[in-house]
Design a protein around this motif. Structure first.
Motif, PDB file in Angstrom:
ATOM      1  N   VAL A 241       0.874  -1.322   0.052  1.00  0.00           N
ATOM      2  CA  VAL A 241       0.084   0.080  -0.100  1.00  0.00           C
ATOM      3  C   VAL A 241       0.762   1.068   0.153  1.00  0.00           C
ATOM      4  O   VAL A 241       0.768   2.138  -0.813  1.00  0.00           O
ATOM      5  CB  VAL A 241      -0.958  -0.097   1.340  1.00  0.00           C
ATOM      6  N   THR A 242       1.858   1.423   0.962  1.00  0.00           N
ATOM      7  CA  THR A 242       2.943   2.357   0.839  1.00  0.00           C
ATOM      8  C   THR A 242       3.717   2.663  -0.307  1.00  0.00           C
ATOM      9  O   THR A 242       3.803   3.698  -0.634  1.00  0.00           O
ATOM     10  CB  THR A 242       3.736   2.154   2.127  1.00  0.00           C
ATOM     11  N   THR A 243       3.978   1.526  -0.906  1.00  0.00           N
ATOM     12  CA  THR A 243       4.610   1.619  -2.138  1.00  0.00           C
ATOM     13  C   THR A 243       3.681   2.159  -3.175  1.00  0.00           C
ATOM     14  O   THR A 243       4.228   3.045  -3.958  1.00  0.00           O
ATOM     15  CB  THR A 243       5.171   0.197  -2.692  1.00  0.00           C
ATOM     16  N   VAL A 244       2.305   1.904  -3.457  1.00  0.00           N
ATOM     17  CA  VAL A 244       1.654   2.435  -4.311  1.00  0.00           C
ATOM     18  C   VAL A 244       1.488   3.936  -4.065  1.00  0.00           C
ATOM     19  O   VAL A 244       1.463   5.061  -4.863  1.00  0.00           O
ATOM     20  CB  VAL A 244       0.252   1.769  -4.257  1.00  0.00           C
TER      21      VAL A 244
ATOM     22  N   MET B  59       2.435   9.709  -5.156  1.00  0.00           N
ATOM     23  CA  MET B  59       2.869  11.075  -4.674  1.00  0.00           C
ATOM     24  C   MET B  59       4.027  11.367  -5.534  1.00  0.00           C
ATOM     25  O   MET B  59       4.292  12.414  -6.114  1.00  0.00           O
ATOM     26  CB  MET B  59       3.001  10.863  -3.512  1.00  0.00           C
ATOM     27  N   GLY B  60       5.023  10.319  -5.841  1.00  0.00           N
ATOM     28  CA  GLY B  60       6.143  10.814  -6.729  1.00  0.00           C
ATOM     29  C   GLY B  60       5.802  11.238  -7.962  1.00  0.00           C
ATOM     30  O   GLY B  60       6.378  12.048  -8.465  1.00  0.00           O
ATOM     31  N   TYR B  61       4.671  10.510  -8.439  1.00  0.00           N
ATOM     32  CA  TYR B  61       4.456  10.734  -9.834  1.00  0.00           C
ATOM     33  C   TYR B  61       3.978  12.438 -10.065  1.00  0.00           C
ATOM     34  O   TYR B  61       4.055  12.924 -10.846  1.00  0.00           O
ATOM     35  CB  TYR B  61       3.239   9.938 -10.450  1.00  0.00           C
TER      36      TYR B  61
ATOM     37  N   SER C 190       8.799  12.492   0.387  1.00  0.00           N
ATOM     38  CA  SER C 190      10.028  12.109   0.999  1.00  0.00           C
ATOM     39  C   SER C 190       9.544  11.497   2.392  1.00  0.00           C
ATOM     40  O   SER C 190      10.162  10.324   2.728  1.00  0.00           O
ATOM     41  CB  SER C 190      10.988  13.366   1.381  1.00  0.00           C
ATOM     42  N   ALA C 191       8.549  12.189   3.015  1.00  0.00           N
ATOM     43  CA  ALA C 191       8.070  11.402   4.236  1.00  0.00           C
ATOM     44  C   ALA C 191       7.597   9.955   4.096  1.00  0.00           C
ATOM     45  O   ALA C 191       7.838   9.134   4.681  1.00  0.00           O
ATOM     46  CB  ALA C 191       7.053  12.261   4.787  1.00  0.00           C
ATOM     47  N   LEU C 192       6.775   9.921   2.727  1.00  0.00           N
ATOM     48  CA  LEU C 192       6.311   8.791   2.567  1.00  0.00           C
ATOM     49  C   LEU C 192       7.382   7.829   2.252  1.00  0.00           C
ATOM     50  O   LEU C 192       7.347   6.478   2.552  1.00  0.00           O
ATOM     51  CB  LEU C 192       5.359   8.482   1.570  1.00  0.00           C
ATOM     52  N   THR C 193       8.337   8.129   1.269  1.00  0.00           N
ATOM     53  CA  THR C 193       9.537   7.413   1.288  1.00  0.00           C
ATOM     54  C   THR C 193      10.292   6.725   2.342  1.00  0.00           C
ATOM     55  O   THR C 193      10.711   5.537   2.349  1.00  0.00           O
ATOM     56  CB  THR C 193      10.500   7.991   0.260  1.00  0.00           C
ATOM     57  N   SER C 194      10.293   7.742   3.393  1.00  0.00           N
ATOM     58  CA  SER C 194      10.972   7.324   4.507  1.00  0.00           C
ATOM     59  C   SER C 194      10.365   6.193   5.382  1.00  0.00           C
ATOM     60  O   SER C 194      10.979   5.321   5.796  1.00  0.00           O
ATOM     61  CB  SER C 194      11.285   8.373   5.361  1.00  0.00           C
ATOM     62  N   ILE C 195       8.835   6.812   5.222  1.00  0.00           N
ATOM     63  CA  ILE C 195       8.203   5.211   5.943  1.00  0.00           C
ATOM     64  C   ILE C 195       8.376   4.091   5.192  1.00  0.00           C
ATOM     65  O   ILE C 195       8.366   3.001   5.761  1.00  0.00           O
ATOM     66  CB  ILE C 195       6.751   6.029   5.723  1.00  0.00           C
ATOM     67  N   LEU C 196       8.268   4.414   3.771  1.00  0.00           N
ATOM     68  CA  LEU C 196       8.452   2.704   3.152  1.00  0.00           C
ATOM     69  C   LEU C 196       9.808   2.322   3.169  1.00  0.00           C
ATOM     70  O   LEU C 196       9.796   1.015   3.387  1.00  0.00           O
ATOM     71  CB  LEU C 196       8.380   3.464   1.543  1.00  0.00           C
TER      72      LEU C 196
END
Length: 801
Positions: free
Chosen positions: A19-22, A27-29, A270-276
């Motif tokens: 889920v986080t990856t998606v 968000m990256g897109y 960035s925050a989501l990437t850190s969480i991922l």
């Protein structure tokens, strides 16, 4: 509870990761898209505002128009008006081009107003240029100056009468006629003319002054209107420039807002990437922990599997030993009884016993072969053999069985090379399984064994070996299944076998690097096709036919037999009963060793597995001890012959190893070969001349195998092949090819051994050893020794044979 919590946490992490990856990808897109938009906007903002530049250029053309009209007022030449009109056209064109780039209707209206004002202003400027009162005043002033100079001209001739034509000329100029009738006293003509001209000029000047005042008022009004229009034009241009500036400022604000929004999305990304990343680390740590557990479990399972495999191997070895030991006695004594006189009924019963024991041995061999194939412990041997003869042996084995069922056994060979290098035993085993199945499932018709060449090169050949029957056939859905272990085409077939034959055959085919195909139709028969690759070989000597091997008789031999099974001892006693030999029996390894250390024997036959001391340990002690039997030949008997046992027997010092139950003829042949030298000596066989105490050769073995023609053929083959090999050896030394030296030496050994040429055999074996590391000079000297011994043997043979 802890296990449940761990599983729940694992499920949460496993769900959160995708889920986080998606979300991170989404968000990256978005951040990427906005960043691209911001970059595009910045690039657009960095470009110069062409509308502002165009407005500045428009102001330039308006100034140019004003400059041209001012020049025209001073100098009324037409080129000033042409420049004025050109500047006006350029200004209107610029306004039209600006209108095309504007989408706002309000701004378009402003440009329309600008165009209208510019047109009005140009019209006013044109009217101002047309007012040229200065020209009239300048003309009158010039005329006044000229008239003022007339008295000086007329003073020269006061008495002269002004001609009539002159008067008329002046009258035409000033539009009036003068009466010149003054015959009495009057002023001079020049004075009168001057006064009249001045009067007329005064009138004309007054009139010009009045008209000039009117023109000046008109000019003042036009100038005021021009100034007002010009102010409106300037104001409108300033407004348009302000709109463009405001538009640029709005673009800058939009970029700032876009940058802020992009920055926020980048922060979120960035925050989501850190969480991922954190979830990934947790997942990896969890995975590594579980992987370690799995690895430990796998290692444990591997150890258990290996222990199970070893246990299985030990079980099969022990089971084989336990089964083969009584089977050895059953088969051995059955063969002995079949040699005796008995009633036909008793012989039939013994034949049943013999066939049953052979079937059990065959079944046991299949199980052991399958176990070794599964453990990858089967290695193919490599020796020169006759393909046709090997396959015909299989046909001969099944002739009686096929004849009993009324089947015809056929064989076909098409262009098959006579000799190849490979494992003839495994080939015989594969074809035996196929022919056995063909006979088993065929009730009428024929079995055809055909062999041809599938592919051939200079050194390699792929044989196509087919076994075709006219039996019941195999359904399509069962054709691949029958190659699996313990599988058969029909459940009812289990009563006819274990289903191991084809599985073993398939494994052996794969071990050869070949393939197996099947072509079968129900009730139409089956064809099994093997494709097997072999190296093409060239035989030095023909192989002897076992069927023609004469019965072996052993005389005056002292033999030690050691076995812990009493009936095995009795069986061996029965085997040697018809031979004049002296037997010493031992029922364990210790007794056998004591006997071997105390008195000489011609051969020792030892069971490998005996209580107290095994056969391996007996031979090991025997070879180490400087006793009477240190070099006595030894023969090992074992229920199973594994690769490990073969290597160990060779390493310990056994001269030969055989599996129980053994074929009596093969067993006696082995004993005969191991004791041939002593048997010949004791029987008083004459040897040829000797070299260093060793006989050059001995033809007694060949004479016992065949007739005089056979011996002559073998001797001639030996002479031809040995001479050729010696020539090839010298060539190999010249070319410095060690492998060829070793190969040619290997070719010379079999015929030399057939002639019992011990000195030559020893020299050739030494040459084989030297081929790997010795210098070529040393090898060349050894070849000379081999050639010398060969020459002596050849010379003696030519005189003896």
């Amino acid at each position: 509870m802890k296990i449940i919590e761990r599983r729940t946490l694992a499920w949460i992490v496993n769900i959160a990761l995708p889920v986080t990856t998606v979300v991170v990808l989404f968000m990256g897109y978005k951040a990427y898209t906005k960043l691209n938009t911001m970059v595009d906007t910045l690039e657009e903002s960095a470009k110069p505002n062409y509308n502002l530049i165009t407005l500045n250029e428009l102001s330039f053309y308006i100034n140019e128009m004003e400059r041209n009209i001012d020049a025209y007022r001073v100098d009324s030449r037409s080129n000033h008006m042409r420049s004025f009109n050109t500047a006006l056209d350029e200004s209107l064109y610029l306004i039209d081009s600006l209108k095309e780039t504007i989408d706002d209707n309000r701004v378009v209206g402003l440009y329309d107003s600008l165009s209208s004002l510019l047109g009005q202003w140009a019209k006013v400027q044109t009217q101002i240029g047309a007012l040229n009162s200065d020209i009239l005043e300048s003309t009158l002033d010039d005329l006044t100056q000229k008239i003022a100079q007339l008295p000086e001209t007329l003073a020269e001739d006061d008495t002269a009468t002004i001609p009539e034509e002159k008067k008329r000329f002046l009258g035409r100029i000033f539009g009036r006629k003068k009466n010149q009738q003054d015959t009495t006293t009057r002023p001079s003509q020049s004075e009168r003319l001057q006064k009249e001209i001045l009067a007329e000029l005064s009138n004309a000047k007054s009139q010009s002054s009045r008209e000039g005042d009117a023109l000046k008022n008109r000019l003042a009004n036009l100038s005021q209107e021009s100034a007002q229009l010009q102010n409106e034009i300037v104001s409108l241009i300033n407004n348009l420039e302000a709109i463009e500036v405001e538009k640029d400022q709005q673009n800058v604000k939009n970029v700032e807002l876009l940058a802020k929004a992009t920055n926020q999305e980048i922060v979120v990304f960035s925050a989501l990437t850190s969480i991922l990343l954190l979830i990934t680390i947790v997942t990896q740590v969890n995975y590594l922990a579980r992987n370690r557990k799995y690895q430990q479990a796998l290692r444990s399972a591997k150890r258990n599997a290996e222990e199970l495999a070893h246990a299985k191997e030990r079980f099969l070895a022990n089971m084989s030993h336990e089964i083969r030991t009584p089977m050895n006695a059953i088969a051995g004594f059955t063969n002995q009884l079949l040699k005796s006189n008995m009633s036909p009924e008793q012989r039939d019963q013994l034949e049943v016993v013999k066939n049953s024991s052979d079937h059990l041995i065959h079944l046991l061999n299949d199980i052991l072969d399958l176990s070794k194939l599964q453990a990858n412990k089967v290695e193919l041997e490599k020796e020169l053999f006759d393909v046709r003869a090997t396959l015909l042996e299989v046909i001969r084995i099944f002739e009686d069985k096929a004849s009993a069922k009324g089947l015809k056994l056929k064989s076909e060979f098409e262009g098959v090379p006579k000799y190849v290098n490979g494992d003839p035993h495994r080939l015989r085993q594969m074809i035996t399984n196929l022919v056995h199945n063909a006979i088993k499932y065929t009730d009428s018709g024929s079995i055809t064994l055909s062999t041809s060449i599938q592919q051939k090169t200079d050194k390699q050949v792929t044989l196509k070996i087919s076994v075709k029957d006219t039996g019941v056939g195999i359904p399509k859905e069962k054709q691949q299944k029958i190659f699996e272990e313990f599988e058969q085409a029909q459940a009812s077939d289990q009563r006819q076998g274990t289903g191991l034959g084809l599985a073993i055959t398939s494994m052996l085919v794969n071990l050869h690097g070949g393939s197996i195909d099947i072509d079968s139709e129900v009730d139409e028969g089956t064809e099994m096709i093997l494709y097997l690759p072999y190296e093409i070989g060239e035989a030095l000597t023909p192989k002897k036919d076992k069927a023609k091997t004469p019965q072996i008789h052993l005389k005056q031999l002292t033999i030690l037999i050691a076995d812990d099974e009493p009936f095995n001892l009795k069986l061996l006693e029965a085997v040697f009963k018809s031979h004049e030999v002296e037997l010493t029996l031992a029922n364990d390894g210790q007794s056998a060793l004591e006997a071997l250390l105390s008195q000489p024997f011609d051969i020792a036959i030892l069971d490998v597995k005996m209580p107290g001391m095994s056969g391996f340990e007996v031979v090991e002690q025997l070879r180490k001890n400087d006793g009477p039997n240190q070099k006595t030949p030894t023969l090992a008997l074992t229920a199973t012959i594994s690769d490990q046992e073969r290597l160990m027997s060779k390493k310990i010092g056994f001269d030969h190893i055989m599996r129980k139950p053994f074929d009596e003829a093969e067993f006696l042949e082995a004993v005969h070969q191991l004791t041939a030298q002593k048997t010949k000596t004791r029987n008083g066989i004459q040897h040829s001349q000797h070299m260093n105490g060793q006989s050059l050769y001995d033809l007694s073995t060949l004479k016992s195998i065949g007739d005089k023609d056979f011996v002559t053929e073998m001797v001639n083959t030996f002479k031809i092949s040995a001479a050729k090999s010696i020539r090839n050896l010298y060539k190999a030394v010249d070319l410095k090819i060690r492998s060829s030296i070793k190969e040619e030496a290997h070719k010379m050994l079999p015929p030399a051994r057939h002639l019992s040429a011990n000195s030559l055999v020893s020299s050739i074996e030494k040459l084989q050893r030297m081929a790997e590391q010795a210098s070529f000079e040393e090898i060349n000297e050894q070849i000379k020794i081999v050639e010398e011994i060969y020459s002596q043997i050849k010379k003696d043979l030519e005189s003896q044979v």
